[in-house]
Motif scaffolding. Structure first.
Motif, PDB file in Angstrom:
ATOM      1  N   ALA A 410     -28.093  26.246  43.684  1.00 39.85           N
ATOM      2  CA  ALA A 410     -27.580  26.953  44.865  1.00 39.85           C
ATOM      3  C   ALA A 410     -28.389  28.211  45.116  1.00 39.85           C
ATOM      4  O   ALA A 410     -28.737  28.540  46.260  1.00 39.85           O
ATOM      5  CB  ALA A 410     -26.104  27.277  44.651  1.00 39.85           C
ATOM      6  N   ASN A 411     -28.715  28.905  44.046  1.00 48.29           N
ATOM      7  CA  ASN A 411     -29.491  30.131  44.209  1.00 48.29           C
ATOM      8  C   ASN A 411     -30.881  29.843  44.745  1.00 48.29           C
ATOM      9  O   ASN A 411     -31.418  30.594  45.555  1.00 48.29           O
ATOM     10  CB  ASN A 411     -29.559  30.872  42.857  1.00 48.29           C
ATOM     11  N   GLU A 412     -31.453  28.692  44.306  1.00 46.16           N
ATOM     12  CA  GLU A 412     -32.784  28.315  44.818  1.00 46.16           C
ATOM     13  C   GLU A 412     -32.725  28.180  46.351  1.00 46.16           C
ATOM     14  O   GLU A 412     -33.608  28.644  47.061  1.00 46.16           O
ATOM     15  CB  GLU A 412     -33.216  26.967  44.224  1.00 46.16           C
ATOM     16  N   ARG A 413     -31.665  27.520  46.778  1.00 44.74           N
ATOM     17  CA  ARG A 413     -31.522  27.345  48.230  1.00 44.74           C
ATOM     18  C   ARG A 413     -31.375  28.682  48.936  1.00 44.74           C
ATOM     19  O   ARG A 413     -31.906  28.903  50.013  1.00 44.74           O
ATOM     20  CB  ARG A 413     -30.333  26.439  48.540  1.00 44.74           C
ATOM     21  N   LEU A 414     -30.642  29.574  48.259  1.00 48.86           N
ATOM     22  CA  LEU A 414     -30.441  30.913  48.819  1.00 48.86           C
ATOM     23  C   LEU A 414     -31.774  31.654  48.911  1.00 48.86           C
ATOM     24  O   LEU A 414     -32.095  32.278  49.922  1.00 48.86           O
ATOM     25  CB  LEU A 414     -29.462  31.671  47.903  1.00 48.86           C
ATOM     26  N   VAL A 415     -32.574  31.516  47.838  1.00 48.40           N
ATOM     27  CA  VAL A 415     -33.899  32.169  47.826  1.00 48.40           C
ATOM     28  C   VAL A 415     -34.732  31.620  48.983  1.00 48.40           C
ATOM     29  O   VAL A 415     -35.366  32.373  49.726  1.00 48.40           O
ATOM     30  CB  VAL A 415     -34.608  31.918  46.465  1.00 48.40           C
ATOM     31  N   GLN A 416     -34.667  30.267  49.152  1.00 53.46           N
ATOM     32  CA  GLN A 416     -35.447  29.617  50.220  1.00 53.46           C
ATOM     33  C   GLN A 416     -35.000  30.136  51.590  1.00 53.46           C
ATOM     34  O   GLN A 416     -35.814  30.497  52.432  1.00 53.46           O
ATOM     35  CB  GLN A 416     -35.264  28.096  50.134  1.00 53.46           C
TER      36      GLN A 416
END
Ligand code: ADP
Length: 597
Positions: A410-416
């Motif tokens: 989820a955080n990866e998506r947030l970073v993206q």
């Protein structure tokens, strides 16, 4: 699409103009023309009646003048013409002949009906002694006598007789004369109707005595075949006058007829007036009216064209402005210099666009600040998460690790998302930094493939790189180019459904094919997938911000709708172009071209 309603509006205004200008005009013209025509018809009838009357009078005058010369009063007290000596009578004949003219034969008859003296000036004349006829008795009793017209080779002739009196007003005999009626032709010819209308004279048996137009016929011709004339002769008309009826004459011309009996003498005057001539004034009036209508129609068309243009132009400009805004062009400004309400509307429109632009700017700034502020915490979370999962803070129990992986995803998506938002904000404020250098595109493609190969492999998709332009260098920013390639290849993977593990025989292999092509000064790169594809209506806004295709198939695929927008910004910044071709269910090909170095 936008032009259609405008055209309707134009035609509507146009129709209203034509209606306003023409309907009353046509009605008035029609009414006045019909009134004029009616009046003219009456007029024609009156003119014809008048011509017939005049003709009748002139003919009567002609006959009266003749007969008057025969109405002799001899000076002596002789009680019978037989008593007067021949020399005197001859002398009288000379003077009568001179006075009357047209005399073909002259005859003195005594009271008992005997011919005393006779002078003949022409041959083949009808029998002249009328002493046995009842009319002669009347003549001797004091009445003038007009005999029937006889048609001879000298023309129509007629016998006339008048009593001769002595100085005591006693009737002492009669003068009988045969006179030539050819002169009637001259009398009748003088009476004209318009340019070509004429009068003719017929006897009670329907024979023509004289006609104003020699083409109509010559003396002795039977005119009874003309039904109207026959009717007049038969006395079939009320008041004895026929007028206004039309027929086609022997010359093939449509004529207006009139006819009447002459009264005292049993002759008939009639007239023929070619309709064309009688109505020539009306015809030229109609011609003028048609011309005026045609000219004013042209004027109205020109005028309404200008007026409609004047009205529709600002509407079209507003329409175009609205379209530009819908496309997102907030730099568009209307320039309406009509000096009226439209100009004010245009100014208000511009104020509205300005307000929209300011709004957008505020929103962009907000997004940028929010994304910027989010970047540090999400990056920190990312760092710490990876350290935790690496075991930097001690062994992670399995149960926590699996949950940590979810948190990390989820955080990866947030970073993206934060990265994308920052990129968008930068592009909007023109802050994307691009450094163009000649580079080999294969390098960038390979890097992108390497990064994404694993993800593709997981879905059973094969990435095939058909290196066809290896040695070609392009002008690009290496970092940004990789971003574009990663985005496009990632999309190709994302929007290609995973291959079935046990795929049925014959099903095509899932692939992503990347290749290059030279196009003039450009190098085209194509990324072709065998995925979901898109319907044409879903492709219109493909490269717009936050746009995502919404179908059942894409419902569960995560994304922000920013990737293609960012790709477009970057490619255009690098002086290139990007586009896509696709069909629903048949895969997509995304292509971009960049200048060759
Ligand atoms: P995201 O993928 O984050 O939704 P993008 O801007 O990259 O945003 O793409 C916009 C939309 O275009 C996607 O939501 C998807 O519906 C469609 N799309 C992009 N690439 C493809 C592709 N290769 N095949 C099918 N649809 C695609």
């Amino acid at each position: 699409m936008q032009n259609r309603p405008n055209k309707k509006f134009k035609t509507r205004i146009f129709r209203v103009f034509i209606f306003i200008a023409f309907v009353p005009f046509l009605l008035i013209s029609y009414n006045s023309l019909s009134i004029i025509t009616k009046t003219r018809k009456q007029n024609i009838a009156e003119l014809q009646a008048l011509a017939l009357e005049t003709a009748g009078e002139k003919i009567k005058k002609f006959l009266d003048q003749k007969i008057e010369t025969f109405n002799l009063v001899v000076s002596g007290a002789a009680t019978d013409l037989a008593e007067i000596d021949a020399a005197n009578l001859n002398h009288l004949i000379d003077s009568i002949q001179a006075a009357a003219g047209d005399v073909l034969e002259i005859n003195f008859i005594d009271k008992n009906g005997n011919e005393i003296i006779k002078r003949v000036a022409a041959e083949n004349l009808p029998k002249s002694n009328i002493s046995q006829q009842p009319e002669f008795k009347a003549t001797v009793a004091g009445k003038n006598y007009f005999g029937p017209v006889v048609y001879t080779e000298n023309g129509p002739v007629m016998q006339m007789a008048a009593p001769v009196e002595n100085k005591d007003k006693e009737i002492i005999g009669a003068i009988s004369a045969i006179i030539n009626l050819n002169s009637l032709q001259t009398v009748i010819k003088k009476i004209k109707l318009g340019n070509t209308g004429f009068v003719y004279l017929a006897d009670s048996d329907g024979y023509l005595i004289a006609a104003g137009n020699t083409k109509f016929g010559s003396a002795g011709d039977n005119i009874k075949p003309i039904a109207l004339a026959a009717n007049v002769i038969a006395g079939n008309f009320r008041d004895g006058l026929a007028a206004g009826d039309r027929y086609v004459n022997s010359l093939g011309e449509e004529v207006i007829f009139a006819g009447r009996p002459m009264g005292k003498i049993n002759w008939f005057v009639m007239s023929e007036w070619p309709k064309k001539d009688a109505f020539s004034a009306i015809d030229s009036l109609i011609k003028q009216a048609v011309l005026t209508i045609a000219v004013s129609l042209i004027l109205v068309i020109i005028l309404s064209f200008f007026i409609t243009e004047r009205v529709v132009k600002p509407i079209e400009a507003l329409n175009h402005g609205a379209e530009e805004i819908a496309k997102g062009n907030l730099n568009y400004r209307l320039d309406l210099k009509t000096g009226d309400e439209f100009e004010t509307l245009g100014e208000r429109f511009n104020i509205m666009i300005k307000a929209l632009k300011e709004n957008q700017k505020l929103r962009d700034e907000f997004v940028f600040i929010a994304a910027h502020e989010l970047r540090t915490p999400v990056t920190a979370i990312k760092g710490y998460l990876s350290m935790i999962m690496d075991g930097s803070f001690g062994q992670v129990p399995d149960k926590i690790e699996s949950n940590l992986k979810i948190v990390n995803g989820a955080n990866e998506r947030l970073v993206q998302l934060v990265q994308d938002l920052l990129e968008v904000a930068r592009s909007e404020s023109n802050a994307i930094k691009i450094a163009l250098t000649p580079l080999s595109i294969t390098e960038s493609v390979k890097t992108a493939i390497n990064e994404l190969k694993a993800a593709a492999g997981k879905k059973g998709i094969k990435i095939i790189y058909e290196k066809t332009a290896e040695d070609k260098k392009i002008k690009a920013d290496s970092y940004k180019l990789k971003e574009v390639l990663a985005n496009l290849i990632n999309n190709a993977i994302k929007y290609t459904p995973a291959a079935e593990a046990d795929k049925p025989a014959g099903e095509k292999e899932k692939t992503i094919k990347i290749k290059h092509e030279i196009d003039g000064d450009y190098l085209i790169t194509r990324i072709k997938d065998s995925g979901l594809g898109m319907a044409p209506e879903n492709m219109e806004k493909l490269f717009s911000k936050f746009y995502r295709v919404k179908t059942d198939a894409t419902a569960n695929i995560e994304g922000t709708g920013l990737g293609l927008f960012i790709c477009k910004q970057i490619i255009e910044k690098m002086g290139g172009e990007i586009w896509a071709k696709s069909k629903a269910g048949q895969g997509s090909t995304f292509s971009f071209k960049l200048l060759l170095a």
